[in-house]
Design an enzyme around this catalytic site. Structure first.
Site, PDB file in Angstrom:
ATOM      1  N   HIS A  88      25.171  32.118  -8.166  1.00 28.33           N
ATOM      2  CA  HIS A  88      24.146  32.278  -9.204  1.00 28.33           C
ATOM      3  C   HIS A  88      22.777  31.763  -8.739  1.00 28.33           C
ATOM      4  CE1 HIS A  88      25.205  28.119 -10.742  1.00 28.33           C
ATOM      5  NE2 HIS A  88      23.932  28.098 -11.040  1.00 28.33           N
ATOM      6  N   ASP A 225      31.831  30.847  -7.133  1.00 31.80           N
ATOM      7  CA  ASP A 225      30.370  30.834  -7.274  1.00 31.80           C
ATOM      8  C   ASP A 225      29.669  30.326  -5.997  1.00 31.80           C
ATOM      9  OD1 ASP A 225      27.793  30.824  -8.227  1.00 31.80           O
ATOM     10  OD2 ASP A 225      28.270  29.769 -10.096  1.00 31.80           O
ATOM     11  N   SER A 593      23.212  22.705  -9.147  1.00 30.12           N
ATOM     12  CA  SER A 593      23.910  23.906  -8.712  1.00 30.12           C
ATOM     13  C   SER A 593      23.759  24.069  -7.220  1.00 30.12           C
ATOM     14  CB  SER A 593      23.346  25.134  -9.404  1.00 30.12           C
ATOM     15  OG  SER A 593      23.977  25.307 -10.627  1.00 30.12           O
TER      16      SER A 593
HETATM   17  N1  ARG Z   1      26.367  27.075 -16.384  1.00 27.95           N
HETATM   18  C1  ARG Z   1      25.929  27.132 -15.011  1.00 27.95           C
HETATM   19  C2  ARG Z   1      24.480  26.671 -14.902  1.00 27.95           C
HETATM   20  O1  ARG Z   1      23.964  26.150 -15.839  1.00 27.95           O
HETATM   21  C3  ARG Z   1      26.127  28.484 -14.433  1.00 27.95           C
HETATM   22  C4  ARG Z   1      25.183  29.533 -14.910  1.00 27.95           C
HETATM   23  C5  ARG Z   1      25.363  30.853 -14.247  1.00 27.95           C
HETATM   24  N2  ARG Z   1      26.588  31.498 -14.635  1.00 27.95           N
HETATM   25  C6  ARG Z   1      26.745  32.220 -15.759  1.00 27.95           C
HETATM   26  N3  ARG Z   1      27.910  32.705 -16.039  1.00 27.95           N
HETATM   27  N4  ARG Z   1      25.741  32.442 -16.570  1.00 27.95           N
HETATM   28  O2  ARG Z   1      23.636  27.068 -14.162  1.00 27.95           O
HETATM   29  N1  GLU Z   2      24.837  25.562 -13.440  1.00 22.69           N
HETATM   30  C1  GLU Z   2      23.921  24.470 -13.437  1.00 22.69           C
HETATM   31  C2  GLU Z   2      22.716  24.638 -12.514  1.00 22.69           C
HETATM   32  O1  GLU Z   2      22.152  25.619 -12.298  1.00 22.69           O
HETATM   33  C3  GLU Z   2      24.654  23.241 -13.120  1.00 22.69           C
HETATM   34  C4  GLU Z   2      25.396  22.929 -14.306  1.00 22.69           C
HETATM   35  C5  GLU Z   2      24.829  21.749 -15.013  1.00 22.69           C
HETATM   36  O2  GLU Z   2      23.907  21.879 -15.823  1.00 22.69           O
HETATM   37  O3  GLU Z   2      25.366  20.709 -14.701  1.00 22.69           O
HETATM   38  O4  GLU Z   2      22.117  23.770 -12.045  1.00 22.69           O
END
Ligand code: ARG
Ligand code: GLU
Length: 658
Positions: A88, A225, A593
């Site tokens: 991502h 990911d 991330s």
């Molecule tokens: N929750 C993770 C973050 O905050 C992954 C986001 C990307 N993945 C998704 N399914 N939207 O960045």
């Molecule tokens: N998916 C998140 C990011 O882009 C990390 C998840 C979180 O917030 O800990 O940084």
């Protein structure tokens, strides 16, 4: 039991205790000051030294970690510049290389040799050269009677000078001066920035985004990911613009990859760049977040997501057009739900109020006396206008027609008017009902009288570009000329008060080591591989396997439709226990991330990519029982490179340890 920082009654003792002591595994620490934590890390199982984590004299782990593309983290995994980050995080670049003939998002991409690697104009990575305390230089010329604006100007000027000196004569050097503890301390960060970074590999989205929005922030998780890039440099190993003559960058340090695997209780740490946390703020701010801001934003986004969902389920074309927008809206929406619930469950507002009482008893007669009351009254003034500010962001800015009318680019290829029309009606109705008229521009109030219904108003806006332009302009102007200035000026005063409060808290709780709130600077968080119990009768293992992917597999559900190859591999047998993801107690946040997840010996065991939604209140308050970061097991990355990408040659440049 002795807690120095508070005068407390026995009844309050247990709840208060939890407030003052850093909770087990809580904290995101500055690498340059990690010697303050190293004894604790070693007691918890770490085998290396502070110098191994951060050193300016010898190669250390910091030299294998980069800030990737300005908002993610990445890590070096070979001596030839090979880098891992999240799928991502690489998404936008993978997308830009994709076309109808080569859909790298859908099918994945694997360079089979160096000449097939794809350049990404604009993508940079930053290595930290050094960080150091520059507080005296930043505050040179400051006197305590200065108002906040003058001080800010002084800080800006001094920081500029410090930055200029720091990057002098250096190739690709960049510097930033960052405030820590609300400006009680300033640190200089000097980076070397490389700007030829090429795409090497990415799994198909059905692996890299497996589970989609359904599984986002959720455990059990089975998302692959990750994506792979390579850093290129000039012949002198220094940053250079893209050129065919560039050569793979030779890092001072690259990570060894552990094949030993993870199990419950193993020591682990995360080295990366968390974006923003608010651990030490006044109860009034947390109260606002949990009881006003999060609920209001969640409700507005639920409406928008429902509208998108309706049209996306009716048409494959619309699903493709809106999937990225949907993901963007859904990501924070889901996070806020955990945050709101978590803050309530932790009783954080009441605990902070108790803390503030104890603090004020201690502060009597000191210069900081009354600072919590000052903050309370500042928040009481800021919250209503901040609420309006957030309303504009979530309603006005959600309407693409108004964005276009304001001259902001909206991709015509990804625009579906029925969604936008319905969003207009819903969001403008919410805006009108949700806010007092004093927060609305004159033009809005007048137009409201001209139309019999919101439907009619919508038809006019979508039929007539002048109508759209006038409305957009009125709303934008009110936002930027009336609402935002109030928010900013009160924000500055809150920041000033927070500086005093922060410093006083550190004196009050002398025995506690305070880590600075996150601000996208490099940090180390450490903890253990650990499952959790999110609800009564439910208990989660910390590791997931390929068997779980097969259990979720469903060709009829987009998020769970895996590549046929993966089904075939599984059917061959022998991969039932192939590890996929794991949980740990490391204190992370957005920006982490892509961060390397390392074991007690500093070897790579995974890449961080998410947290569990039940623990997202960790940006305000950490709960060792519920806060878990989610990582992809490095062995699943290797499996995917080999079995799905058939790019085994990449493994030849990595170093593996048992
Ligand atoms: N929750 C993770 C973050 O905050 C992954 C986001 C990307 N993945 C998704 N399914 N939207 O960045
Ligand atoms: N998916 C998140 C990011 O882009 C990390 C998840 C979180 O917030 O800990 O940084």
């Amino acid at each position: 039991m002795k807690v120095k920082c508070v005068v407390f009654t026995l009844a309050a003792a247990t709840s208060l205790l939890s407030m003052f002591q850093a909770r087990a595994d809580e904290g995101m620490w500055l690498p340059a000051l990690i010697s303050q934590r190293i004894a604790d890390m070693q007691a918890k199982g770490f085998h290396l030294t502070a110098e191994d984590i951060y050193s300016v004299n010898q190669a250390s782990l910091k030299d294998a970690v980069v800030l990737f593309g300005g908002g993610c983290t990445g890590e070096l995994v070979s001596d030839e510049g090979l880098l891992f980050t999240n799928h991502h995080c690489g998404y936008g670049y993978i997308q830009r290389h994709s076309s109808v003939e080569h859909d790298y998002l859908k099918d994945g991409f694997w360079a089979m040799n160096r000449s097939e690697e794809l350049p990404n104009p604009g993508l940079t990575v930053r290595f930290l050269e050094r960080m150091e305390d520059v507080t005296p230089q930043v505050l040179e010329g400051y006197d305590a009677k200065m108002d906040e604006e003058t001080r800010a100007e002084l800080v800006r000027k001094n920081s500029e000078k410090i930055r200029e000196t720091a990057v002098k004569d250096g190739k690709g050097l960049k510097a930033s001066v960052e405030a820590l503890y609300y400006g009680n301390q300033y640190f200089l960060f000097v980076f070397r920035e490389y700007r030829d970074v090429r795409l090497v590999g990415a799994p198909p989205s059905s692996i890299g985004k497996f589970g989609g929005e359904t599984d986002n922030w959720v455990w059990p998780r089975h998302t692959g990911d990750f994506s792979i890039f390579r850093i290129y440099a000039g012949k002198d190993n220094m940053p250079a613009d893209y050129s065919e003559d560039n050569v793979p960058y030779r890092p001072k340090k690259s990570l060894k990859i552990s094949l030993a695997g993870v199990k419950e209780g193993d020591f682990t740490f995360v080295y990366g760049c968390p974006g923003s946390t608010r651990e030490y703020v006044h109860s009034a701010e947390v109260d606002y977040v949990a009881n006003v801001s999060d609920p209001q934003k969640i409700a507005l986004r639920t409406t928008r997501l429902d509208i998108m969902k309706k049209y996306m389920s009716q048409s494959q074309a619309v699903r493709i057009q809106y999937s990225s927008k949907f993901a963007g809206v859904a990501n924070a929406w889901k996070k806020w739900q955990g945050e709101e619930k978590g803050i309530r469950k932790m009783n954080t507002v009441a605990e902070k109020r108790e803390f503030e009482k104890g603090f004020e008893a201690w502060a009597k007669g000191k210069p900081c006396e009354g600072i919590t009351d000052t903050l309370a009254s500042l928040y009481a003034r800021r919250n209503p206008v901040f609420r309006a500010y957030e309303y504009y962001n979530e309603t006005v800015r959600a309407i693409e027609k108004l964005q276009m009318a304001s001259g902001r680019p909206v991709s015509a290829k990804d625009y579906y008017r029925p969604i936008d029309e319905e969003t207009f009606t819903a969001m403008m109705t919410a805006f009108d009902k949700g806010l007092d008229d004093c927060y609305k521009p004159e033009y809005f109030l007048k137009s409201r009288e001209r139309f019999a219904s919101m439907e009619e108003w919508k038809d006019a806006v979508f039929a007539d570009s002048l109508e759209a332009k006038n409305l957009a302009e009125a709303l934008n102007t009110h936002y930027s000329k009336v609402i935002a200035p109030q928010v900013n000026s009160l924000g500055r005063r809150i920041n000033l008060a927070n500086r005093t409060y922060m410093k006083a808290q550190m004196e009050y709780c002398k025995d506690k080591t305070f880590y600075p709130d996150a601000n996208l600077t490099l940090r180390v968080a450490y903890g253990h591989v650990r499952g959790y119990s999110p609800a009564d009768g439910v208990s989660y293992n910390p590791v997931s396997t390929l068997t779980g992917i097969i259990e979720k597999d469903n060709p009829d559900i987009f998020d769970y439709n895996i590549p046929q190859t993966l089904r075939d591999i599984y059917a061959r047998g022998g991969y039932e226990a192939q590890p996929v993801c794991f949980l740990a107690t490391n204190h992370t946040s957005g920006g982490n991330s892509g961060s390397p997840v390392l074991n007690a010996d500093g070897n790579l065991i995974g890449i961080n990519f998410d947290r569990v939604w039940e623990g997202t209140m960790s940006d305000y308050v950490f709960d060792p029982d519920f806060c878990r970061n989610i990582s992809i097991d490095v062995r699943y990355i290797l499996f995917t490179i080999k079995e799905i990408g058939h790019a085994d040659y990449l493994l030849d440049e990595m170093t593996f340890v048992k």
